[in-house]
Design an enzyme around this catalytic site. Structure first.
Site: not given
Ligand code: F6P
Length: 321
Positions: A12, A22, A24, A73-74, A104, A126, A128, A130, A163, A172, A186, A253
């Site tokens: 992702g 850039r 690198v 994604r491969s 990962d 990423t 995430d 994670d 509401r 994930r 908050g 996002q």
């Protein structure tokens, strides 16, 4: 012979990937190395979608979200045939080392190459967040900032109508986006995959808030929580009688111009990756821990998923009473 390295982005996309590419490219050239951009992640590595980069190949990308190298994604790369195709192209283009910018899954791909004798360094990117070995991954801060901006908008409209809103954010396996953005904005309740949820407690908070004259509530959940956003909203509305809407920001996002924090992280981690390669070190993933740069074996980097719920979780619970 000059060392020749290849750089690719995979998995992702994440804001700050461009800043990392850039850094690198420029860092390699500064250190007298040749550098090639590999398009479409491992797909491009297998098909030879590779070109030599110069300083200006990465001009005007530092502020852009997404990745100019494109990503994919491969699953084919995870087969013996795919891996062999990649090895052929690495030889053909004379690449001595690869810098893999991704999460990962991308690092797992890098590890397979390292095991076949290719020098690999991983840069974590990423939204995430994670990966356990590094405090932060590139893209996380920008995504969290995008989410708190959305939560502010949601507050305005929810308060006007009295509401509650259930907001589902990405993640994930890891609740960091929900936790950090939820605490920063908050939110009344935060549901993350690392913890069991207690719907009675969520309802009690909504009702207690309403009793005190609170005009709205935000319940933020990570996508990895095993209760769908619509189902959750329905349960909360039924139990509390408070009209409850849902918002799933999805890919909104994941895009956007990277924050200062993500651009700095990209620069630092790319610097660290290039320094390691220059010193002849490979098979590592670079990261940050505490105030410093760290690097760990790729094997270790992919073996641990972040499990951290304590500190921010406790503070969020206190501040949202
Ligand atoms: O890996 C990052 C991530 O943003 C996850 O949180 C999400 O589940 C996934 O990507 C979705 O990615 P895609 O739909 O692009 O494969």
């Amino acid at each position: 012979m000059k060392k020749r390295i290849g750089v690719l982005t995979s998995g992702g996309d994440a804001p700050g990937m461009n800043a990392a590419v850039r850094a690198v490219v420029r860092g390699s050239i500064y250190n007298d190395m040749q550098v090639c951009g590999i398009y479409n992640g491992y797909e491009g590595l297998m098909s030879g979608d590779i070109e030599e980069f110069g300083l200006s190949s990465v001009a005007d990308i530092i502020h852009r979200g997404g990745t100019m190298l494109k990503t994919a994604r491969s699953p084919r790369f995870m087969t013996e045939e795919g891996l062999n195709d990649a090895l052929k192209q690495i030889k053909l283009f004379g690449l001595d080392a690869l810098v893999i910018v991704g999460g990962d899954g991308s690092f797992r791909g890098g590890l397979s190459l390292q095991k076949k004798g290719v020098d690999v360094i991983g840069i974590p990117a990423t939204i995430d967040n994670d990966l356990a070995y590094t405090d932060f991954t590139i893209g996380f801060d920008t995504a969290a900032n995008t989410i708190i901006s959305l939560l502010g908008n949601i507050r305005d409209t929810s308060a006007s109508h009295g509401r509650a809103t259930v907001v589902e954010v990405m993640g994930r396996h890891c609740g960091d986006l929900a936790l950090h953005a939820g605490l920063a904005a908050g939110a009344e309740s935060i549901l993350i995959p690392e913890d069991d949820y207690n719907l009675d407690a969520v309802c009690e908070k909504m009702l207690a808030g309403k009793k005190r004259g609170k005009l709205q509530s935000i319940i933020i959940k990570a996508e990895g929580v095993d209760l769908g956003v619509e189902e959750l909203a329905k349960i909360l509305e039924e139990r509390t009688g408070i009209p409850t809407k849902t918002v799933v920001p999805g890919y909104i996002q994941r895009g956007g111009s990277p924050s200062v924090k993500d651009r700095l992280l990209a620069a630092e981690l790319a610097y660290s990756a290039i320094t390691l390669l220059k010193e002849g070190v490979s098979g590592k993933a670079v990261g940050v821990s505490g105030r410093g740069l760290v690097n760990v074996d790729l094997e270790k980097a992919v073996s641990e998923r972040r499990k951290r719920t304590g500190h921010y979780r406790r503070i969020a619970a206190i501040l949202s009473i």
